[in-house]
Design a protein around this motif. Structure first.
Motif, PDB file in Angstrom:
ATOM      1  N   LYS A  98      32.798  24.416  47.158  1.00 20.86           N
ATOM      2  CA  LYS A  98      34.171  24.840  46.903  1.00 20.86           C
ATOM      3  C   LYS A  98      34.706  24.400  45.533  1.00 20.86           C
ATOM      4  O   LYS A  98      35.804  23.874  45.423  1.00 20.86           O
ATOM      5  N   PRO A  99      33.948  24.642  44.470  1.00 23.74           N
ATOM      6  CA  PRO A  99      34.503  24.298  43.161  1.00 23.74           C
ATOM      7  C   PRO A  99      35.640  25.251  42.785  1.00 23.74           C
ATOM      8  O   PRO A  99      35.736  26.367  43.292  1.00 23.74           O
ATOM      9  N   SER A 100      36.493  24.799  41.881  1.00 25.00           N
ATOM     10  CA  SER A 100      37.554  25.636  41.335  1.00 25.00           C
ATOM     11  C   SER A 100      37.377  25.692  39.823  1.00 25.00           C
ATOM     12  O   SER A 100      36.574  24.923  39.253  1.00 25.00           O
ATOM     13  N   PRO A 101      38.118  26.551  39.128  1.00 26.83           N
ATOM     14  CA  PRO A 101      38.019  26.568  37.659  1.00 26.83           C
ATOM     15  C   PRO A 101      38.291  25.210  37.019  1.00 26.83           C
ATOM     16  O   PRO A 101      37.805  24.943  35.920  1.00 26.83           O
ATOM     17  N   LEU A 102      39.047  24.344  37.708  1.00 32.10           N
ATOM     18  CA  LEU A 102      39.324  23.011  37.175  1.00 32.10           C
ATOM     19  C   LEU A 102      38.072  22.133  37.139  1.00 32.10           C
ATOM     20  O   LEU A 102      38.045  21.104  36.450  1.00 32.10           O
ATOM     21  N   ASP A 103      37.040  22.537  37.878  1.00 30.02           N
ATOM     22  CA  ASP A 103      35.799  21.762  37.939  1.00 30.02           C
ATOM     23  C   ASP A 103      34.790  22.186  36.873  1.00 30.02           C
ATOM     24  O   ASP A 103      33.681  21.654  36.827  1.00 30.02           O
ATOM     25  N   ILE A 104      35.148  23.136  36.030  1.00 35.84           N
ATOM     26  CA  ILE A 104      34.233  23.595  34.979  1.00 35.84           C
ATOM     27  C   ILE A 104      34.191  22.559  33.850  1.00 35.84           C
ATOM     28  O   ILE A 104      35.222  22.158  33.311  1.00 35.84           O
ATOM     29  N   THR A 105      32.997  22.133  33.514  1.00 36.86           N
ATOM     30  CA  THR A 105      32.832  21.136  32.449  1.00 36.86           C
ATOM     31  C   THR A 105      32.277  21.743  31.165  1.00 36.86           C
ATOM     32  O   THR A 105      32.372  21.131  30.098  1.00 36.86           O
ATOM     33  N   ASP A 106      31.672  22.914  31.272  1.00 36.47           N
ATOM     34  CA  ASP A 106      31.136  23.580  30.082  1.00 36.47           C
ATOM     35  C   ASP A 106      31.338  25.080  30.253  1.00 36.47           C
ATOM     36  O   ASP A 106      30.942  25.658  31.269  1.00 36.47           O
ATOM     37  N   ASN A 107      31.960  25.708  29.268  1.00 35.04           N
ATOM     38  CA  ASN A 107      32.345  27.122  29.364  1.00 35.04           C
ATOM     39  C   ASN A 107      32.127  27.760  27.991  1.00 35.04           C
ATOM     40  O   ASN A 107      33.070  27.983  27.238  1.00 35.04           O
ATOM     41  N   PRO A 108      30.856  28.022  27.626  1.00 39.61           N
ATOM     42  CA  PRO A 108      30.526  28.449  26.266  1.00 39.61           C
ATOM     43  C   PRO A 108      31.314  29.672  25.785  1.00 39.61           C
ATOM     44  O   PRO A 108      31.653  29.758  24.601  1.00 39.61           O
ATOM     45  N   LYS A 109      31.594  30.617  26.690  1.00 44.18           N
ATOM     46  CA  LYS A 109      32.330  31.825  26.288  1.00 44.18           C
ATOM     47  C   LYS A 109      33.848  31.677  26.414  1.00 44.18           C
ATOM     48  O   LYS A 109      34.584  32.633  26.209  1.00 44.18           O
ATOM     49  N   LYS A 110      34.285  30.461  26.767  1.00 42.57           N
ATOM     50  CA  LYS A 110      35.726  30.202  26.917  1.00 42.57           C
ATOM     51  C   LYS A 110      36.389  31.242  27.832  1.00 42.57           C
ATOM     52  O   LYS A 110      37.444  31.806  27.540  1.00 42.57           O
ATOM     53  N   LEU A 111      35.731  31.463  28.958  1.00 36.76           N
ATOM     54  CA  LEU A 111      36.221  32.453  29.910  1.00 36.76           C
ATOM     55  C   LEU A 111      37.517  31.982  30.566  1.00 36.76           C
ATOM     56  O   LEU A 111      37.726  30.787  30.795  1.00 36.76           O
ATOM     57  N   LYS A 112      38.363  32.948  30.885  1.00 34.52           N
ATOM     58  CA  LYS A 112      39.562  32.683  31.674  1.00 34.52           C
ATOM     59  C   LYS A 112      39.339  33.281  33.060  1.00 34.52           C
ATOM     60  O   LYS A 112      38.705  34.324  33.192  1.00 34.52           O
ATOM     61  N   PHE A 113      39.879  32.618  34.072  1.00 33.64           N
ATOM     62  CA  PHE A 113      39.653  33.076  35.442  1.00 33.64           C
ATOM     63  C   PHE A 113      40.963  33.462  36.102  1.00 33.64           C
ATOM     64  O   PHE A 113      41.911  32.675  36.161  1.00 33.64           O
ATOM     65  N   LEU A 114      40.993  34.692  36.594  1.00 31.92           N
ATOM     66  CA  LEU A 114      42.128  35.212  37.338  1.00 31.92           C
ATOM     67  C   LEU A 114      41.793  35.095  38.819  1.00 31.92           C
ATOM     68  O   LEU A 114      40.882  35.768  39.309  1.00 31.92           O
ATOM     69  N   GLU A 115      42.504  34.222  39.534  1.00 35.60           N
ATOM     70  CA  GLU A 115      42.238  34.020  40.962  1.00 35.60           C
ATOM     71  C   GLU A 115      43.148  34.948  41.768  1.00 35.60           C
ATOM     72  O   GLU A 115      44.376  34.900  41.638  1.00 35.60           O
ATOM     73  N   ILE A 116      42.523  35.772  42.622  1.00 31.59           N
ATOM     74  CA  ILE A 116      43.256  36.798  43.345  1.00 31.59           C
ATOM     75  C   ILE A 116      42.666  36.964  44.742  1.00 31.59           C
ATOM     76  O   ILE A 116      41.499  36.619  44.973  1.00 31.59           O
ATOM     77  N   GLU A 117      43.456  37.458  45.671  1.00 31.72           N
ATOM     78  CA  GLU A 117      42.983  37.656  47.041  1.00 31.72           C
ATOM     79  C   GLU A 117      41.713  38.508  47.024  1.00 31.72           C
ATOM     80  O   GLU A 117      41.620  39.510  46.307  1.00 31.72           O
ATOM     81  N   ALA A 118      40.740  38.103  47.830  1.00 27.98           N
ATOM     82  CA  ALA A 118      39.426  38.755  47.805  1.00 27.98           C
ATOM     83  C   ALA A 118      39.503  40.265  47.980  1.00 27.98           C
ATOM     84  O   ALA A 118      38.796  41.022  47.301  1.00 27.98           O
ATOM     85  N   ALA A 119      40.365  40.729  48.889  1.00 31.47           N
ATOM     86  CA  ALA A 119      40.462  42.167  49.162  1.00 31.47           C
ATOM     87  C   ALA A 119      41.002  42.950  47.979  1.00 31.47           C
ATOM     88  O   ALA A 119      40.817  44.173  47.890  1.00 31.47           O
ATOM     89  N   GLN A 120      41.671  42.266  47.053  1.00 31.20           N
ATOM     90  CA  GLN A 120      42.291  42.940  45.911  1.00 31.20           C
ATOM     91  C   GLN A 120      41.400  42.927  44.662  1.00 31.20           C
ATOM     92  O   GLN A 120      41.743  43.577  43.665  1.00 31.20           O
ATOM     93  N   THR A 121      40.298  42.233  44.707  1.00 29.58           N
ATOM     94  CA  THR A 121      39.474  42.117  43.496  1.00 29.58           C
ATOM     95  C   THR A 121      38.981  43.466  42.953  1.00 29.58           C
ATOM     96  O   THR A 121      38.907  43.629  41.726  1.00 29.58           O
ATOM     97  N   PRO A 122      38.640  44.457  43.805  1.00 30.13           N
ATOM     98  CA  PRO A 122      38.219  45.738  43.221  1.00 30.13           C
ATOM     99  C   PRO A 122      39.284  46.382  42.331  1.00 30.13           C
ATOM    100  O   PRO A 122      38.957  47.078  41.368  1.00 30.13           O
ATOM    101  N   ARG A 123      40.548  46.128  42.644  1.00 31.39           N
ATOM    102  CA  ARG A 123      41.630  46.758  41.887  1.00 31.39           C
ATOM    103  C   ARG A 123      41.812  46.159  40.501  1.00 31.39           C
ATOM    104  O   ARG A 123      42.539  46.716  39.672  1.00 31.39           O
ATOM    105  N   THR A 124      41.173  45.034  40.242  1.00 32.00           N
ATOM    106  CA  THR A 124      41.332  44.387  38.928  1.00 32.00           C
ATOM    107  C   THR A 124      40.367  44.926  37.886  1.00 32.00           C
ATOM    108  O   THR A 124      40.510  44.601  36.701  1.00 32.00           O
ATOM    109  N   LEU A 125      39.408  45.726  38.292  1.00 24.98           N
ATOM    110  CA  LEU A 125      38.326  46.101  37.374  1.00 24.98           C
ATOM    111  C   LEU A 125      38.800  46.822  36.116  1.00 24.98           C
ATOM    112  O   LEU A 125      38.159  46.733  35.073  1.00 24.98           O
ATOM    113  N   ASP A 126      39.895  47.547  36.209  1.00 20.97           N
ATOM    114  CA  ASP A 126      40.414  48.242  35.025  1.00 20.97           C
ATOM    115  C   ASP A 126      41.106  47.295  34.049  1.00 20.97           C
ATOM    116  O   ASP A 126      41.344  47.658  32.891  1.00 20.97           O
ATOM    117  N   ASP A 127      41.429  46.098  34.512  1.00 20.64           N
ATOM    118  CA  ASP A 127      42.264  45.193  33.716  1.00 20.64           C
ATOM    119  C   ASP A 127      41.543  43.948  33.216  1.00 20.64           C
ATOM    120  O   ASP A 127      42.093  43.213  32.389  1.00 20.64           O
TER     121      ASP A 127
END
Length: 262
Positions: A158-187
């Motif tokens: 159960k890690p969260s984005p706060l547990d990331i210690t190395d992120n070479p691409k400096k990715l940002k994480f949008l946390e959203i309800e699992a059922a809604q994740t398909p709707r984010t693909l355009d954004d």
């Protein structure tokens, strides 16, 4: 006279058998998420019906309500989650629910409409992941397994984005309800989407840019209330699911995107 007595005895036996069969008959409501879990239960229904268990399928649009409904007795079983998710729900909410059987494995994948491979994802991009600890953590573990981020030691499932210690691409994480994740693909640049939701949304598998290995701890399960786990209908349900007919249905219908796990 003997014939009459024999006839009466047979009639009495038939009546007893009919009464016993009636007593054994059960109607159970099983909670599922739309898509593959519901489709598979439709294949299980006629097999269970031959053994006196009628299945009513109840669809839920998220991952939280099915366990609430089961714990409260509104449904008798559910088939939608993997074991780590159930363990997390029990720890957080005190549900008295038991894992009674393995069902299928849905390899988790990361999809993108904008990029053909992970290497094409630009620095600083936003990646959508699930906001529940188990599935969101699973997404981060997938990225770590592919060598794309590093997480703190000992974070478990159960890690969260706060547990990331190395992120070479400096990715940002949008946390959203699992059922809604398909709707984010355009954004977003990419989104981690559970297979059942990707299938329900009609997302082309060619949009997958990363996926889990076939073997892992995230086997899906059938769950029932603890007080029901030894009831006869539970065995009928499990045995009906664990049949060659259902296995063949899964393999032919999903062509390797969902794997039988018993």
């Amino acid at each position: 006279m003997k014939l009459t007595l024999s006839t009466l005895a047979v009639a009495a036996g038939l009546a007893f058998a009919a009464t016993s069969l009636s007593a054994q008959a059960e109607t159970i409501k099983i909670g599922v998420t739309p898509g593959p879990h519901a489709q598979i239960l439709e294949a299980v229904k006629p097999i269970a019906a031959k053994q006196g268990v009628t299945i009513e399928i109840v669809e839920f649009s998220d991952y939280v309500v099915p366990n609430q409904a089961l714990d409260s007795g509104d449904i008798q079983a559910n088939s939608f989650q993997h074991a780590p998710f159930l363990d997390n729900q029990k720890a957080d909410r005190g549900f008295k629910i038991e894992n009674v059987a393995s069902t299928v494995t849905f390899p988790l994948s990361i999809y993108s409409k904008k990029y053909k491979s992970w290497n094409d994802i630009p620095e600083g991009s936003t990646i959508a992941i699930q906001n529940d600890p188990t599935n969101g953590g699973r997404s981060l573990l997938l990225l770590q397994a592919k060598g794309l981020i590093k997480l703190k030691d000992g974070v478990g499932f159960k890690p969260s984005p706060l547990d990331i210690t190395d992120n070479p691409k400096k990715l940002k994480f949008l946390e959203i309800e699992a059922a809604q994740t398909p709707r984010t693909l355009d954004d977003v640049a990419a989104a981690s989407i559970n297979t059942n939701y990707a299938t329900s949304a009609g997302i082309d598998p060619s949009a997958i840019i990363l996926t889990e290995d076939a073997k892992g701890p995230y086997v899906n399960i059938i769950a029932v209330r603890s007080v029901d786990k030894d009831k006869p209908w539970v065995k009928v349900l499990v045995d009906s699911y664990h049949t060659p007919d259902v296995k063949n249905f899964i393999e032919k219908t999903f062509k390797g995107s969902i794997l039988p796990s018993w």
